[in-house]
Design an enzyme around this catalytic site. Structure first.
Site, PDB file in Angstrom:
ATOM      1  N   LYS A  22       0.838  -1.224   0.000  1.00 48.31           N
ATOM      2  CA  LYS A  22       0.000   0.000   0.000  1.00 48.31           C
ATOM      3  C   LYS A  22       0.862   1.260   0.000  1.00 48.31           C
ATOM      4  O   LYS A  22       0.649   2.172  -0.802  1.00 48.31           O
ATOM      5  CB  LYS A  22      -0.907  -0.021   1.237  1.00 48.31           C
ATOM      6  CG  LYS A  22      -1.610   1.305   1.479  1.00 48.31           C
ATOM      7  CD  LYS A  22      -2.347   1.365   2.798  1.00 48.31           C
ATOM      8  CE  LYS A  22      -1.538   1.574   4.025  1.00 48.31           C
ATOM      9  NZ  LYS A  22      -1.389   2.917   4.571  1.00 48.31           N
ATOM     10  N   ASN A  23       1.843   1.319   0.899  1.00 44.56           N
ATOM     11  CA  ASN A  23       2.583   2.575   1.064  1.00 44.56           C
ATOM     12  C   ASN A  23       3.582   2.831  -0.069  1.00 44.56           C
ATOM     13  O   ASN A  23       4.160   3.919  -0.150  1.00 44.56           O
ATOM     14  CB  ASN A  23       3.273   2.605   2.435  1.00 44.56           C
ATOM     15  CG  ASN A  23       2.260   2.778   3.560  1.00 44.56           C
ATOM     16  OD1 ASN A  23       1.108   3.119   3.308  1.00 44.56           O
ATOM     17  ND2 ASN A  23       2.676   2.513   4.789  1.00 44.56           N
ATOM     18  N   CYS A 117      -4.603   7.501   9.730  1.00 48.30           N
ATOM     19  CA  CYS A 117      -4.647   6.955  11.092  1.00 48.30           C
ATOM     20  C   CYS A 117      -4.312   8.061  12.085  1.00 48.30           C
ATOM     21  O   CYS A 117      -3.302   8.747  11.960  1.00 48.30           O
ATOM     22  CB  CYS A 117      -3.642   5.813  11.233  1.00 48.30           C
ATOM     23  SG  CYS A 117      -4.207   4.315  10.425  1.00 48.30           S
ATOM     24  N   ARG A 122       0.008  14.415  13.502  1.00 51.41           N
ATOM     25  CA  ARG A 122       0.991  14.101  12.455  1.00 51.41           C
ATOM     26  C   ARG A 122       1.359  15.387  11.710  1.00 51.41           C
ATOM     27  O   ARG A 122       0.636  15.830  10.814  1.00 51.41           O
ATOM     28  CB  ARG A 122       0.425  13.017  11.527  1.00 51.41           C
ATOM     29  CG  ARG A 122       0.209  11.711  12.296  1.00 51.41           C
ATOM     30  CD  ARG A 122      -0.443  10.640  11.466  1.00 51.41           C
ATOM     31  NE  ARG A 122       0.383  10.157  10.381  1.00 51.41           N
ATOM     32  CZ  ARG A 122       0.036   9.142   9.597  1.00 51.41           C
ATOM     33  NH1 ARG A 122      -1.105   8.527   9.774  1.00 51.41           N
ATOM     34  NH2 ARG A 122       0.842   8.755   8.627  1.00 51.41           N
ATOM     35  N   PRO A 123       2.492  16.012  12.088  1.00 48.94           N
ATOM     36  CA  PRO A 123       2.857  17.312  11.498  1.00 48.94           C
ATOM     37  C   PRO A 123       3.226  17.214  10.012  1.00 48.94           C
ATOM     38  O   PRO A 123       3.593  16.139   9.533  1.00 48.94           O
ATOM     39  CB  PRO A 123       4.079  17.745  12.311  1.00 48.94           C
ATOM     40  CG  PRO A 123       4.624  16.505  12.920  1.00 48.94           C
ATOM     41  CD  PRO A 123       3.501  15.518  13.034  1.00 48.94           C
ATOM     42  N   ILE A 124       3.141  18.350   9.301  1.00 52.02           N
ATOM     43  CA  ILE A 124       3.529  18.367   7.879  1.00 52.02           C
ATOM     44  C   ILE A 124       4.549  19.474   7.608  1.00 52.02           C
ATOM     45  O   ILE A 124       4.755  19.875   6.467  1.00 52.02           O
ATOM     46  CB  ILE A 124       2.306  18.523   6.943  1.00 52.02           C
ATOM     47  CG1 ILE A 124       1.467  19.741   7.342  1.00 52.02           C
ATOM     48  CG2 ILE A 124       1.461  17.265   6.923  1.00 52.02           C
ATOM     49  CD1 ILE A 124       0.466  20.138   6.276  1.00 52.02           C
ATOM     50  N   ASP A 310       5.250   0.411  11.929  1.00 48.26           N
ATOM     51  CA  ASP A 310       3.989  -0.199  11.483  1.00 48.26           C
ATOM     52  C   ASP A 310       3.872  -1.670  11.888  1.00 48.26           C
ATOM     53  O   ASP A 310       2.848  -2.308  11.632  1.00 48.26           O
ATOM     54  CB  ASP A 310       3.817  -0.042   9.965  1.00 48.26           C
ATOM     55  CG  ASP A 310       3.565   1.411   9.577  1.00 48.26           C
ATOM     56  OD1 ASP A 310       3.279   2.227  10.473  1.00 48.26           O
ATOM     57  OD2 ASP A 310       3.667   1.732   8.377  1.00 48.26           O
ATOM     58  N   ARG A 402      -8.383  -0.447   5.176  1.00 44.33           N
ATOM     59  CA  ARG A 402      -7.591   0.600   4.528  1.00 44.33           C
ATOM     60  C   ARG A 402      -6.285   0.031   3.978  1.00 44.33           C
ATOM     61  O   ARG A 402      -5.714   0.576   3.035  1.00 44.33           O
ATOM     62  CB  ARG A 402      -7.245   1.710   5.533  1.00 44.33           C
ATOM     63  CG  ARG A 402      -8.439   2.547   5.957  1.00 44.33           C
ATOM     64  CD  ARG A 402      -7.984   3.739   6.752  1.00 44.33           C
ATOM     65  NE  ARG A 402      -6.794   4.261   6.147  1.00 44.33           N
ATOM     66  CZ  ARG A 402      -5.800   4.853   6.795  1.00 44.33           C
ATOM     67  NH1 ARG A 402      -5.882   5.019   8.085  1.00 44.33           N
ATOM     68  NH2 ARG A 402      -4.743   5.273   6.159  1.00 44.33           N
TER      69      ARG A 402
HETATM   70  C1  EPZ Z   1       4.393   6.782   6.556  1.00 47.23           C
HETATM   71  O1  EPZ Z   1       3.710   7.864   7.172  1.00 47.23           O
HETATM   72  C2  EPZ Z   1       3.424   5.627   6.535  1.00 47.23           C
HETATM   73  N1  EPZ Z   1       2.232   6.040   5.782  1.00 47.23           N
HETATM   74  C3  EPZ Z   1       3.048   5.248   7.959  1.00 47.23           C
HETATM   75  O2  EPZ Z   1       2.284   4.064   7.890  1.00 47.23           O
HETATM   76  C4  EPZ Z   1       4.330   4.935   8.760  1.00 47.23           C
HETATM   77  O3  EPZ Z   1       3.980   4.726  10.105  1.00 47.23           O
HETATM   78  C5  EPZ Z   1       5.312   6.096   8.662  1.00 47.23           C
HETATM   79  O4  EPZ Z   1       5.567   6.417   7.281  1.00 47.23           O
HETATM   80  C6  EPZ Z   1       6.658   5.791   9.313  1.00 47.23           C
HETATM   81  O5  EPZ Z   1       7.223   4.644   8.716  1.00 47.23           O
HETATM   82  C7  EPZ Z   1       2.253   6.042   4.462  1.00 47.23           C
HETATM   83  O6  EPZ Z   1       3.230   5.724   3.806  1.00 47.23           O
HETATM   84  C8  EPZ Z   1       0.990   6.423   3.765  1.00 47.23           C
HETATM   85  P1  EPZ Z   1       6.690  10.096   8.397  1.00 47.23           P
HETATM   86  P2  EPZ Z   1       4.278   9.333   7.087  1.00 47.23           P
HETATM   87  O7  EPZ Z   1       6.568  11.364   7.663  1.00 47.23           O
HETATM   88  O8  EPZ Z   1       4.991   9.493   5.810  1.00 47.23           O
HETATM   89  C9  EPZ Z   1       7.606  13.257  11.882  1.00 47.23           C
HETATM   90  C10 EPZ Z   1       0.368   2.741   8.006  1.00 47.23           C
HETATM   91  O9  EPZ Z   1      -0.032   2.111   8.998  1.00 47.23           O
HETATM   92  N2  EPZ Z   1       7.286  14.290  10.885  1.00 47.23           N
HETATM   93  O10 EPZ Z   1       7.805   9.172   8.041  1.00 47.23           O
HETATM   94  O11 EPZ Z   1       3.170  10.268   7.410  1.00 47.23           O
HETATM   95  C11 EPZ Z   1       6.367  12.505  12.335  1.00 47.23           C
HETATM   96  O12 EPZ Z   1       5.687  13.196  13.358  1.00 47.23           O
HETATM   97  C12 EPZ Z   1       0.872   4.163   8.176  1.00 47.23           C
HETATM   98  O13 EPZ Z   1       0.410   2.277   6.855  1.00 47.23           O
HETATM   99  C13 EPZ Z   1       7.507  15.614  11.197  1.00 47.23           C
HETATM  100  O14 EPZ Z   1       7.952  15.954  12.303  1.00 47.23           O
HETATM  101  O15 EPZ Z   1       5.311   9.308   8.305  1.00 47.23           O
HETATM  102  C14 EPZ Z   1       6.966  11.196  12.791  1.00 47.23           C
HETATM  103  O16 EPZ Z   1       7.420  11.357  14.098  1.00 47.23           O
HETATM  104  C15 EPZ Z   1       0.556   4.716   9.526  1.00 47.23           C
HETATM  105  N3  EPZ Z   1       7.206  16.560  10.253  1.00 47.23           N
HETATM  106  C16 EPZ Z   1       8.146  10.996  11.855  1.00 47.23           C
HETATM  107  O17 EPZ Z   1       8.426  12.272  11.288  1.00 47.23           O
HETATM  108  C17 EPZ Z   1       6.712  16.240   9.033  1.00 47.23           C
HETATM  109  O18 EPZ Z   1       6.473  17.145   8.230  1.00 47.23           O
HETATM  110  C18 EPZ Z   1       7.923  10.007  10.718  1.00 47.23           C
HETATM  111  O19 EPZ Z   1       6.780  10.410   9.949  1.00 47.23           O
HETATM  112  C19 EPZ Z   1       6.505  14.886   8.726  1.00 47.23           C
HETATM  113  C20 EPZ Z   1       6.795  13.932   9.672  1.00 47.23           C
END
Ligand code: EPZ
Length: 426
Positions: A22-23, A117, A122-124, A310, A402
Site C-alpha cells: 500500500k505505502n 490513522c 501528524r505534522p507536515i 507499522d 484501509r
Molecule cells: C508513513 O507515514 C506511513 N504512511 C506510515 O504508515 C508509517 O507509520 C510512517 O511512514 C513511518 O514509517 C504512508 O506511507 C501512507 P513520516 P508518514 O513522515 O509518511 C515526523 C500505516 O499504517 N514528521 O515518516 O506520514 C512525524 O511526526 C501508516 O500504513 C515531522 O515531524 O510518516 C513522525 O514522528 C501509519 N514533520 C516521523 O516524522 C513532518 O512534516 C515520521 O513520519 C513529517 C513527519
C-alpha cells in the site's frame, strides 16, 4: 457496521500470498499525474486507501481504468487543476502526495488537509519546508481545511535538509523536484523500500533520480514532457507480510509467506527468531514455523532499516503472550499506544509510560469485543483474537480494510476460524 469474528486457538498451516505494498502503491499512483503518457501499474493492492486515491485523481481529470484484479491504467493527459472534495482528501493521509505531484505538473497545487490513522498528531512542517526550499509559497488555511502551494517564479532545484527522517516529506520532495530546473539534493532522506520504489517508477518514466535507499537522494530535473508512460509492478508489502509472520509465530503452525522480498523483512525475521520462532528464507518467500511458545524481547521502532513502527502493535501482541517481561519503545511517532486498552480488555498486562510499554506475558488472552483503533492496531487485534480463548469480535473493520487486502480469506485459507459479519447478519 462490519465486524470480524475469530474463534481463537487454531494453529495455522499452508501459504499466504502477499499483495503489493500500500505505502509504495500510493506515491506511484500520485506520481502518474506528472507523466505524459499511460502508466500501467501492476501488483496493486485494491485496498481502500488505493481506491480513494483513484477517486482523488479522477477529481482532477485523470482517467483510471481497472485492467485486472491487481492492475490499472492511469492516463493523466487531460488532467487539470481542480478542487478535490474535502470528504475525499480527508479520508486518507496520502492525499498530500497530490501536492508534490500537482506542483511538478502544474506549478500550483491545492488539497484538503490530509486524514489517515490518528494515533497521534501528524505534522507536515517538513513537507512545507521542502516545497518552500524548491521555490513554492505554501498557505495552510486551517479554517477552510486546505493547503495551497503556488510557484511565483519557477521550481528550482535546491538542497533540501530534513530535520527528521520522514517518509512522506521525502516522497513529496521527490515528486515536486522531479521536473524542477537544475539539481535537487535531499539530505537526511528516508530509506524505506517504498522511497526506492517511487524512484524506480519515476526513473522508468524517464526521470533522473539517484541515491534512493540511502540518506542522500540526488534528482536532476527533467522537462515534464520527457516523462513517458510505462508498465510498472509495485513491490510486495513488507508490513502485510510481517503481520502474517507475527500471526503464525503467535498462533503456532507452519506457514510459507509468498511473493515477498526477504531482505525487506530482515529485522522482523530476526526479532521472531529472538522470540523463539523459526524463519526460513527462500528467494521470494519466508516460512515461519512456531509452536506458539515465545520468549520476551526488547524492541525500539526506528526508520528503515530499523524495526518498523507499522509492526509495533502486532509485536506487542507477541510480547503479551511471551514468557517474562518485554519492553517496547516507540521511536518514530509521539504516541502509538492507543490500542493497549483494547488488549488489556483481553487480559493483557501492559503499562505505558510516554513512549515505552512494559509488557508482562500472560498464559492466555481471553475473548472480548475490541475495536481496531487504527490500521495496524486492528491487525494486532486480529492476531490477539487468533490466540485467545473462545470468540473475539473486532469492530471498526473499515480501518483494517484501509491497508489489508482479503485479510479474512487469507487467514481462513491457512486454517484460522475467522469470518466477517455485516450489520444485517447479527
Ligand atoms: C508513513 O507515514 C506511513 N504512511 C506510515 O504508515 C508509517 O507509520 C510512517 O511512514 C513511518 O514509517 C504512508 O506511507 C501512507 P513520516 P508518514 O513522515 O509518511 C515526523 C500505516 O499504517 N514528521 O515518516 O506520514 C512525524 O511526526 C501508516 O500504513 C515531522 O515531524 O510518516 C513522525 O514522528 C501509519 N514533520 C516521523 O516524522 C513532518 O512534516 C515520521 O513520519 C513529517 C513527519
Amino acid at each position: 457496521m462490519k465486524k470480524i469474528l475469530v474463534n481463537g486457538g487454531k494453529q495455522l498451516f499452508g501459504s499466504i500470498p502477499i499483495s503489493g505494498m500500500k505505502n509504495a502503491a500510493l506515491p506511484v499512483i500520485y506520481a502518474s499525474l506528472i507523466v505524459s503518457g499511460k502508466c500501467v501499474i501492476e501488483n496493486l493492492p485494491m485496498v481502500n486507501d488505493v481506491l480513494v486515491s483513484f477517486d482523488i485523481l479522477r477529481a482532477v481529470g485523470v482517467k483510471v481504468e481497472q485492467l485486472s484484479e491487481t492492475s490499472v491504467c492511469i492516463d493523466a493527459e487531460n488532467a487539470a487543476i481542480a478542487k478535490v472534495p474535502s470528504e475525499l482528501s480527508n479520508k486518507i493521509r496520502a492525499s498530500y502526495y497530490l501536492l508534490g505531484a500537482e506542483l511538478a505538473r502544474f506549478e500550483e497545487a491545492e488539497v484538503g488537509l490530509p486524514g489517515g490513522c490518528d494515533f497521534c498528531v501528524r505534522p507536515i512542517d517538513q513537507h512545507i519546508k521542502a516545497f518552500e526550499t524548491l521555490g513554492a509559497k505554501v498557505t495552510v488555511d486551517q479554517n477552510a481545511g486546505t493547503i495551497r502551494a503556488d510557484v511565483p517564479d519557477c521550481l528550482q532545484g535546491e538542497t533540501v535538509f530534513f530535520d527528521t527522517v520522514t517518509v512522506g516529506a521525502t516522497i513529496n520532495a521527490m515528486l515536486a523536484s522531479v521536473c524542477a530546473f537544475g539539481n535537487t539534493v535531499i539530505v537526511n532522506a528516508a530509506r524505506e523500500p517504498h522511497v526506492v520504489d517511487l524512484a524506480n517508477f519515476l526513473n522508468t518514466c524517464g526521470a533522473d533520480i539517484a541515491g534512493a535507499g540511502t540518506d542522500t537522494i540526488k534528482i536532476r530535473g527533467v522537462a515534464q514532457k520527457k516523462l513517458h508512460g510505462c508498465t510498472y509492478a509495485i513491490i510486495p508489502d513488507m508490513i502485510e507480510a510481517g503481520t502474517y509472520m507475527a500471526a503464525v509465530a503467535a498462533a503456532g503452525g507452519d506457514v510459507t509467506i509468498t511473493n515477498v522480498i526477504p531482505k525487506h523483512l530482515e529485522t522482523i525475521s530476526a526479532k521472531l527468531c529472538d522470540m523463539g520462532a523459526k524463519v526460513i528464507e527462500d528467494d521470494t518467500s519466508v516460512r515461519v514455523v512456531s509452536d506458539g511458545k515465545l520468549k520476551h524481547t526488547a524492541i525500539k521502532t526506528l526508520p528503515y532499516p530499523g524495526f518498523a513502527t507499522d509492526m509495533q502493535p502486532q509485536f506487542c501482541v507477541l510480547m503479551c503472550l511471551a514468557e517474562g517481561e518485554s519492553t517496547l519503545i516507540e521511536g518514530v511517532w509521539a504516541n502509538r499506544f492507543k490500542y493497549v486498552d483494547e488488549l488489556k480488555r483481553m487480559g493483557a498486562k501492559i503499562t505505558v509510560n510516554d513512549k515505552t510499554a512494559k509488557v508482562t506475558g500472560v498464559d492466555k488472552l481471553h475473548s472480548a469485543s475490541v475495536r481496531a483503533v487504527d490500521l495496524r492496531a486492528g491487525a494486532a487485534m486480529i492476531i490477539a483474537a487468533l490466540c485467545a480463548e473462545a470468540t473475539t469480535a473486532v469492530e471498526d473493520v473499515h480501518l483494517i480494510e484501509r491497508g489489508y487486502e482479503n485479510i479474512v480469506s487469507k487467514l481462513s485459507n491457512v486454517g484460522a476460524d475467522i469470518f466477517s459479519l455485516n450489520a444485517g447478519n447479527y
